[in-house]
Motif scaffolding. Sequence first.
Motif, PDB file in Angstrom:
ATOM      1  N   ILE A 275       1.093  -1.283  -0.149  1.00  0.00           N
ATOM      2  CA  ILE A 275      -0.006   0.082  -0.124  1.00  0.00           C
ATOM      3  C   ILE A 275       0.582   1.529   0.357  1.00  0.00           C
ATOM      4  O   ILE A 275       0.841   2.065  -0.766  1.00  0.00           O
ATOM      5  N   GLN A 276       2.038   1.677   1.007  1.00  0.00           N
ATOM      6  CA  GLN A 276       3.570   1.963   0.947  1.00  0.00           C
ATOM      7  C   GLN A 276       3.300   2.511  -0.584  1.00  0.00           C
ATOM      8  O   GLN A 276       3.737   4.404  -0.887  1.00  0.00           O
ATOM      9  N   LYS A 277       3.952   1.665  -1.480  1.00  0.00           N
ATOM     10  CA  LYS A 277       4.681   1.830  -2.840  1.00  0.00           C
ATOM     11  C   LYS A 277       3.933   2.278  -4.030  1.00  0.00           C
ATOM     12  O   LYS A 277       3.734   2.997  -4.898  1.00  0.00           O
ATOM     13  N   ARG A 278       1.999   1.286  -3.456  1.00  0.00           N
ATOM     14  CA  ARG A 278       1.256   1.925  -3.607  1.00  0.00           C
ATOM     15  C   ARG A 278       0.728   3.727  -4.371  1.00  0.00           C
ATOM     16  O   ARG A 278       0.798   4.245  -5.367  1.00  0.00           O
TER      17      ARG A 278
ATOM     18  N   HIS B  74      12.529  13.152  -1.491  1.00  0.00           N
ATOM     19  CA  HIS B  74      12.050  12.737  -0.346  1.00  0.00           C
ATOM     20  C   HIS B  74      10.874  12.467   0.198  1.00  0.00           C
ATOM     21  O   HIS B  74      10.735  11.279   1.500  1.00  0.00           O
ATOM     22  N   PHE B  75       9.837  12.006  -1.055  1.00  0.00           N
ATOM     23  CA  PHE B  75       9.294  10.187  -0.650  1.00  0.00           C
ATOM     24  C   PHE B  75       9.904   9.174  -0.382  1.00  0.00           C
ATOM     25  O   PHE B  75       9.542   8.542   0.809  1.00  0.00           O
ATOM     26  N   GLU B  76      10.904   9.640  -0.983  1.00  0.00           N
ATOM     27  CA  GLU B  76      11.776   7.861  -1.233  1.00  0.00           C
ATOM     28  C   GLU B  76      12.124   8.095   0.321  1.00  0.00           C
ATOM     29  O   GLU B  76      12.557   6.835   1.017  1.00  0.00           O
ATOM     30  N   LYS B  77      13.143   9.002   1.132  1.00  0.00           N
ATOM     31  CA  LYS B  77      13.203   9.137   2.365  1.00  0.00           C
ATOM     32  C   LYS B  77      12.284   8.624   3.232  1.00  0.00           C
ATOM     33  O   LYS B  77      12.779   7.914   4.531  1.00  0.00           O
TER      34      LYS B  77
ATOM     35  N   TYR C 121       9.870   6.936   2.816  1.00  0.00           N
ATOM     36  CA  TYR C 121       9.437   5.393   2.866  1.00  0.00           C
ATOM     37  C   TYR C 121      10.150   4.831   3.343  1.00  0.00           C
ATOM     38  O   TYR C 121      10.007   3.665   3.819  1.00  0.00           O
ATOM     39  N   LYS C 122      11.438   4.893   2.884  1.00  0.00           N
ATOM     40  CA  LYS C 122      13.398   3.779   3.935  1.00  0.00           C
ATOM     41  C   LYS C 122      12.119   4.037   5.312  1.00  0.00           C
ATOM     42  O   LYS C 122      12.677   2.873   6.068  1.00  0.00           O
ATOM     43  N   MET C 123      12.119   4.646   6.264  1.00  0.00           N
ATOM     44  CA  MET C 123      12.026   5.651   7.196  1.00  0.00           C
ATOM     45  C   MET C 123      10.891   4.221   7.489  1.00  0.00           C
ATOM     46  O   MET C 123      11.532   3.598   8.861  1.00  0.00           O
ATOM     47  N   MET C 124       9.419   5.159   7.361  1.00  0.00           N
ATOM     48  CA  MET C 124       8.288   3.301   7.521  1.00  0.00           C
ATOM     49  C   MET C 124       8.849   2.203   7.655  1.00  0.00           C
ATOM     50  O   MET C 124       8.435   1.276   8.322  1.00  0.00           O
ATOM     51  N   GLU C 125       9.992   1.554   6.369  1.00  0.00           N
ATOM     52  CA  GLU C 125      10.278   0.596   6.042  1.00  0.00           C
ATOM     53  C   GLU C 125      11.460   0.237   7.806  1.00  0.00           C
ATOM     54  O   GLU C 125      11.015  -1.154   7.706  1.00  0.00           O
ATOM     55  N   GLU C 126      11.788   1.280   7.857  1.00  0.00           N
ATOM     56  CA  GLU C 126      12.843   1.053   8.576  1.00  0.00           C
ATOM     57  C   GLU C 126      11.975   0.593  10.194  1.00  0.00           C
ATOM     58  O   GLU C 126      12.622  -0.170  10.931  1.00  0.00           O
TER      59      GLU C 126
END
Length: 106
Positions: A47-50, A79-82, A84-89
Amino acid sequence: MKKFLAICFTACALFLVNLDHPAAQDTNANPERVQFTEAQKTELAKIQKRILADKKELIGKYVEYGALTQEEADKMFSHFEKHYKMMEEHNFQVPQHRPHARHMHK
């Protein structure tokens, strides 16, 4: 003059009421964190990737229509990529809300 005094009194009363607000006092409250299963993490990641793809598409349209420059769009994409990576971590946990009241009088 009476209106001015009434306004001053009301403003002071509202200020004093907000000093005793429970949210301003409870700064160390840590809500319990939910431990997601791998299937739940996978679904949240999908969902986050979508959402990330939709945001990129939206920003691309703004660039296409001339509302943003490509450089501004690239900064936003970064900023969006950062994010997403933070959410993933953090295993897609909902970020804690930081009330503004605790920053008022420091």
